[in-house]
Design a protein around this motif. Structure first.
Motif, short mmCIF file in Angstrom:
data_model
loop_
_atom_site.label_atom_id
_atom_site.label_comp_id
_atom_site.label_asym_id
_atom_site.label_seq_id
_atom_site.Cartn_x
_atom_site.Cartn_y
_atom_site.Cartn_z
N MET A 163 66.98 110.39 26.96
CA MET A 163 68.31 110.09 27.49
C MET A 163 68.22 109.59 28.93
O MET A 163 68.98 108.72 29.33
CB MET A 163 69.22 111.31 27.41
N ARG A 164 67.28 110.11 29.69
CA ARG A 164 67.11 109.65 31.06
C ARG A 164 66.69 108.18 31.08
O ARG A 164 67.18 107.39 31.89
CB ARG A 164 66.06 110.51 31.76
N MET A 165 65.82 107.80 30.15
CA MET A 165 65.37 106.41 30.06
C MET A 165 66.53 105.51 29.62
O MET A 165 66.70 104.41 30.17
CB MET A 165 64.22 106.30 29.07
N ILE A 166 67.34 105.96 28.68
CA ILE A 166 68.48 105.16 28.22
C ILE A 166 69.50 105.00 29.34
O ILE A 166 70.03 103.91 29.56
CB ILE A 166 69.11 105.81 26.97
N ARG A 167 69.75 106.07 30.08
CA ARG A 167 70.66 105.97 31.23
C ARG A 167 70.13 104.98 32.26
O ARG A 167 70.88 104.18 32.81
CB ARG A 167 70.84 107.34 31.89
N TRP A 168 68.83 105.02 32.51
CA TRP A 168 68.22 104.12 33.48
C TRP A 168 68.34 102.67 33.03
O TRP A 168 68.63 101.78 33.83
CB TRP A 168 66.76 104.51 33.68
N MET A 169 68.12 102.43 31.73
CA MET A 169 68.23 101.06 31.20
C MET A 169 69.65 100.52 31.33
O MET A 169 69.84 99.34 31.61
CB MET A 169 67.81 101.03 29.72
N CYS A 170 70.65 101.39 31.14
CA CYS A 170 72.05 100.96 31.23
C CYS A 170 72.57 100.93 32.66
O CYS A 170 73.64 100.38 32.92
CB CYS A 170 72.93 101.89 30.40
N GLY A 171 71.84 101.54 33.57
CA GLY A 171 72.29 101.58 34.95
C GLY A 171 73.22 102.73 35.26
O GLY A 171 73.90 102.71 36.28
N TYR A 172 73.26 103.74 34.39
CA TYR A 172 74.11 104.91 34.61
C TYR A 172 73.31 106.01 35.29
O TYR A 172 72.09 106.09 35.14
CB TYR A 172 74.66 105.45 33.29
N LYS A 173 74.01 106.85 36.00
CA LYS A 173 73.41 108.03 36.61
C LYS A 173 74.13 109.26 36.08
O LYS A 173 75.21 109.16 35.51
CB LYS A 173 73.55 107.97 38.13
#
Length: 109
Positions: free
Chosen positions: A5-15
């Protein structure tokens, strides 16, 4: 799970400070839910175990009687067969399909 989930958030630009639910992020990226992936791996293993001979250790574990074991407090644990039966029912199969002698599809759990 957390790293994914951390990687997916990083890919989408979310924190994490954006306070978006994991389900909404998974829907926008098209990532399958965890329950579906677990169900898929359980049924894959079940198919692998069912193709083994009856004398294989994997198949002998199916017939172990757990009623003699003393359980703790609370609700009893589901057996492997109950979970697989629920998964098959969830995907719309009542029995596990297998290929017969002449390549015909045969149903049997």
């Amino acid at each position: 799970m957390v790293a994914k989930m951390r990687m997916i958030r990083w890919m989408c630009g979310y924190k994490r400070l954006d306070r978006l639910r994991n389900e909404t992020i998974r829907e926008t990226t098209g990532v399958a839910p965890i329950e579906d992936k677990l169900r898929e791996s359980r049924l894959r293993w079940f198919g692998h175990a069912k193709r083994r001979s009856v004398d294989a250790p994997v198949r002998r574990c199916e017939s172990i009687n757990l009623l003699s074991c003393k359980s703790g407090r609370g609700q009893s644990k589901k057996s492997w067969r109950e979970v697989i039966r629920y998964d098959l029912k969830f995907i719309g199969l009542m029995e596990w399909p297998r290929i017969g002698f002449r390549g015909n599809l045969v149903l049997g759990l």
